[in-house]
Design a protein around this motif. Structure first.
Motif, PDB file in Angstrom:
ATOM      1  N   ILE A  61      32.504 119.981  28.492  1.00  0.00           N
ATOM      2  CA  ILE A  61      33.454 121.012  28.903  1.00  0.00           C
ATOM      3  C   ILE A  61      34.673 121.004  27.982  1.00  0.00           C
ATOM      4  CG2 ILE A  61      34.907 121.857  30.785  1.00  0.00           C
ATOM      5  CD1 ILE A  61      33.017 120.556  32.752  1.00  0.00           C
ATOM      6  N   PRO A  62      35.002 122.137  27.380  1.00  0.00           N
ATOM      7  CA  PRO A  62      36.179 122.224  26.507  1.00  0.00           C
ATOM      8  C   PRO A  62      37.454 122.423  27.323  1.00  0.00           C
ATOM      9  CG  PRO A  62      35.049 124.326  26.543  1.00  0.00           C
ATOM     10  CD  PRO A  62      34.234 123.405  27.403  1.00  0.00           C
ATOM     11  N   LEU A  63      37.945 121.364  27.926  1.00  0.00           N
ATOM     12  CA  LEU A  63      39.099 121.467  28.816  1.00  0.00           C
ATOM     13  C   LEU A  63      40.346 121.915  28.065  1.00  0.00           C
ATOM     14  CD1 LEU A  63      38.697 118.270  31.023  1.00  0.00           C
ATOM     15  CD2 LEU A  63      38.371 120.636  31.739  1.00  0.00           C
ATOM     16  N   GLY A  64      41.118 122.760  28.724  1.00  0.00           N
ATOM     17  CA  GLY A  64      42.378 123.241  28.198  1.00  0.00           C
ATOM     18  C   GLY A  64      42.939 124.264  29.154  1.00  0.00           C
ATOM     19  N   PRO A  65      44.208 124.633  29.019  1.00  0.00           N
ATOM     20  CA  PRO A  65      44.805 125.627  29.929  1.00  0.00           C
ATOM     21  C   PRO A  65      43.971 126.897  29.998  1.00  0.00           C
ATOM     22  CG  PRO A  65      46.487 124.627  28.565  1.00  0.00           C
ATOM     23  CD  PRO A  65      45.167 124.143  28.019  1.00  0.00           C
ATOM     24  N   GLY A  66      43.608 127.304  31.219  1.00  0.00           N
ATOM     25  CA  GLY A  66      42.855 128.537  31.418  1.00  0.00           C
ATOM     26  C   GLY A  66      41.472 128.537  30.793  1.00  0.00           C
ATOM     27  N   TYR A  67      40.849 127.357  30.661  1.00  0.00           N
ATOM     28  CA  TYR A  67      39.598 127.245  29.906  1.00  0.00           C
ATOM     29  C   TYR A  67      38.437 128.034  30.508  1.00  0.00           C
ATOM     30  CZ  TYR A  67      37.857 123.811  33.330  1.00  0.00           C
ATOM     31  OH  TYR A  67      37.428 123.200  34.474  1.00  0.00           O
ATOM     32  N   GLN A  68      38.537 128.423  31.784  1.00  0.00           N
ATOM     33  CA  GLN A  68      37.443 129.185  32.402  1.00  0.00           C
ATOM     34  C   GLN A  68      37.754 130.674  32.539  1.00  0.00           C
ATOM     35  OE1 GLN A  68      35.425 125.819  35.264  1.00  0.00           O
ATOM     36  NE2 GLN A  68      37.278 126.765  36.020  1.00  0.00           N
ATOM     37  N   VAL A  69      38.921 131.094  32.120  1.00  0.00           N
ATOM     38  CA  VAL A  69      39.320 132.487  32.320  1.00  0.00           C
ATOM     39  C   VAL A  69      38.392 133.438  31.581  1.00  0.00           C
ATOM     40  CG1 VAL A  69      41.169 134.178  31.964  1.00  0.00           C
ATOM     41  CG2 VAL A  69      41.727 131.870  32.773  1.00  0.00           C
ATOM     42  N   SER A  70      37.953 133.075  30.388  1.00  0.00           N
ATOM     43  CA  SER A  70      37.060 133.965  29.640  1.00  0.00           C
ATOM     44  C   SER A  70      35.747 134.181  30.380  1.00  0.00           C
ATOM     45  CB  SER A  70      36.786 133.397  28.243  1.00  0.00           C
ATOM     46  OG  SER A  70      36.114 132.152  28.317  1.00  0.00           O
ATOM     47  N   LEU A  71      35.309 133.184  31.147  1.00  0.00           N
ATOM     48  CA  LEU A  71      34.098 133.342  31.955  1.00  0.00           C
ATOM     49  C   LEU A  71      34.325 134.384  33.046  1.00  0.00           C
ATOM     50  CD1 LEU A  71      33.208 129.557  32.356  1.00  0.00           C
ATOM     51  CD2 LEU A  71      32.220 131.178  30.722  1.00  0.00           C
ATOM     52  N   ALA A  72      35.471 134.298  33.711  1.00  0.00           N
ATOM     53  CA  ALA A  72      35.806 135.295  34.735  1.00  0.00           C
ATOM     54  C   ALA A  72      35.915 136.687  34.123  1.00  0.00           C
ATOM     55  CB  ALA A  72      37.110 134.907  35.431  1.00  0.00           C
ATOM     56  N   GLU A  73      36.517 136.753  32.948  1.00  0.00           N
ATOM     57  CA  GLU A  73      36.683 138.036  32.273  1.00  0.00           C
ATOM     58  C   GLU A  73      35.327 138.670  31.976  1.00  0.00           C
ATOM     59  OE1 GLU A  73      39.143 139.824  28.431  1.00  0.00           O
ATOM     60  OE2 GLU A  73      38.725 137.676  28.569  1.00  0.00           O
TER      61      GLU A  73
END
Length: 370
Positions: A274-286
Motif C-alpha cells: 500500500i502506497p501510504l500517504g495523505p489522501g492515498y485512497q481518494v483517487s480510488l473514490a474518484e
C-alpha cells in the motif's frame, strides 16, 4: 460558502455537511452487546458536528466477529443493548446514525488488537472461522472452513435479520462491509476465493454472493432507508481484486438500488503493498464516482480541513470520512469549520467554548451569563 460544509442527501437521508465519521471497531462489547463504552464513544462523536456517524463493524452472527469483543446484532439481547445506547445518544444529538453490518469470514476469532490480534484457536477459547475457501489469511494459521450452500444461506439470513433489527432501532442507513479482507471481500477477491462452483472463478461468480446479500438486505428495509457498501477498491496485490473489477461490482450494485459507495482498499492479503500517504485512497473514490455515478465517500489519511475541502470542491468525492483522525480529535468538524470560515452544529451546553471573534461558528448561537 465551504463545499465541505454544504448539505448533501443520500436518497432521503439529509446531511448537514459532507463529513462522515467512519466506522471504527472498539472491541468493547460483551457477547455482542453494546456497553457503557459505546454510550460514551458514540455519545461524544455524535456531538462533533459531523454530517453522519456510522457505527462500527457489527457482526451479523457470533461466528462472524473479528474478536470475542466485537459489537453484534444477531440477538434480542444485542438489539436491546444497542437500543439503550442509541436512545441516550439521540436525546442529545440529531446527527443521523448509520450502521455497518459485517462478517469477518476467515479473519474471525482473533485476539484484541492490543493483545496481538492473532488467531484464537478453538482449544484456546476461539472458534473455527468460515470463509469462501479453505485458505488461511496467514500462512501459519490453520485453514478456515469453506462455507457450503447451507452455510451461505445461514450467513445471508443473518445479514437480513441484522438489517431488520437495525431498522427497528430507527437507524438511518445501513452499510454492508465488503472491504478490508472480511467475508464479502473474500468472496470478491481471487486471492481468497478459489471455489469451483457458482460462487467462484469468474468475476460474475465471485460477485454472486455479495450481490445476493445486498439484494436480500435491500428487500427487507424500506426503500427510503439508504443501503450502501464499503468496498476495498483494490487488494494492492497484482493478481488480486482491482479497480476495474470494483467498477463492475459497483455498477451491478447501482442497478440493484445501492445508495452509495464508501471506498477503501486492502486488507485481504499480507502481501499487499500500500502506497501510504495523505489522501492515498481518494483517487480510488474518484474513479468509482466517475465510472458509476454513485454517491461516493472518500477515506484514508484525510486529516486536514483544506484537503478535505478540495476533495469536495473538485468533485473527487461527495463526502469525506475520518476514522483515526476523529478519534484523535473528536471536535475535528469544529476546527475544520474555523479553518474554512463555516458554521457547524453544537449543543448549547458548548456554545460558550467558541473562541472570541468566531461568533458565527455555531450559527445563530448566543449565550449570556448572569
Amino acid at each position: 460558502m465551504s463545499h465541505l460544509f454544504s448539505p448533501y442527501s443520500i436518497a432521503d437521508l439529509h446531511l448537514k455537511n459532507r463529513i462522515v465519521i467512519a466506522p471504527m471497531c472498539q472491541y468493547s462489547a460483551e457477547n455482542g452487546d453494546a456497553t457503557d463504552w459505546h454510550l460514551i464513544h458514540l455519545g461524544h462523536l455524535a456531538l462533533s458536528g459531523a454530517g453522519l456517524l456510522i457505527i462500527e463493524a457489527t457482526a451479523v452472527e457470533a461466528e462472524g466477529r473479528i474478536t470475542p469483543a466485537d459489537l453484534g446484532l444477531w440477538s434480542d439481547d444485542n438489539e436491546s443493548a444497542l437500543r439503550r445506547v442509541l436512545s441516550a445518544v439521540r436525546r442529545h444529538s440529531s446527527m443521523p446514525i448509520a450502521i455497518q453490518l459485517a462478517h469477518a469470514g476467515r479473519k474471525a476469532s482473533s485476539h484484541l488488537p492490543w493483545d496481538g490480534g492473532q488467531l484464537i484457536l478453538p482449544e484456546q477459547g476461539g472458534w473455527r472461522p468460515q470463509a469462501p475457501s479453505a485458505i488461511a489469511h496467514l500462512a501459519d494459521e490453520p485453514a478456515p472452513l469453506a462455507l457450503d450452500n447451507a452455510g451461505l444461506e445461514r450467513v445471508l439470513q443473518a445479514f437480513v435479520a441484522a438489517a431488520q433489527r437495525a431498522h427497528r432501532l430507527g437507524i438511518d442507513a445501513i452499510e454492508l462491509h465488503a472491504a478490508h479482507g472480511y467475508l464479502l471481500h473474500q468472496f470478491l477477491s481471487p486471492l481468497a476465493n478459489t471455489r469451483d462452483d457458482q460462487y467462484g472463478g469468474s468475476l460474475e461468480n465471485r460477485m454472486r454472493f455479495p450481490l445476493a446479500v445486498f439484494d436480500a438486505v435491500r428487500a427487507v428495509v424500506p426503500v427510503t432507508m439508504p443501503v450502501g457498501v464499503r468496498l476495498s477498491a483494490t487488494d494492492w496485490v497484482e493478481t488480486g481484486w482491482d479497480v476495474e473489477q470494483s467498477v463492475c461490482f459497483a455498477q451491478a450494485l447501482r442497478e440493484r438500488g445501492c445508495s452509495y459507495m464508501h471506498v477503501s482498499s486492502g486488507g485481504v492479503s499480507p502481501l499487499q503493498n500500500i502506497p501510504l500517504g495523505p489522501g492515498y485512497q481518494v483517487s480510488l473514490a474518484e474513479t468509482m464516482r466517475r465510472e458509476t455515478g454513485l454517491p461516493t465517500i472518500a477515506v484514508g489519511l484525510i486529516t486536514e480541513a483544506e484537503p478535505a475541502e478540495a476533495i469536495i470542491a473538485e468533485g473527487r468525492a461527495d463526502l469525506v470520512a475520518l476514522a483515526r483522525g476523529m478519534l484523535f480529535d473528536p471536535r475535528w468538524p469544529w476546527h475544520a469549520a474555523v479553518t474554512l470560515g463555516a458554521e457547524v452544529s453544537a449543543p448549547p451546553q458548548y456554545w460558550r467554548s467558541q473562541p472570541r471573534g468566531l461568533s458565527r461558528l455555531f450559527g445563530d448561537a448566543s449565550i449570556g451569563q448572569r
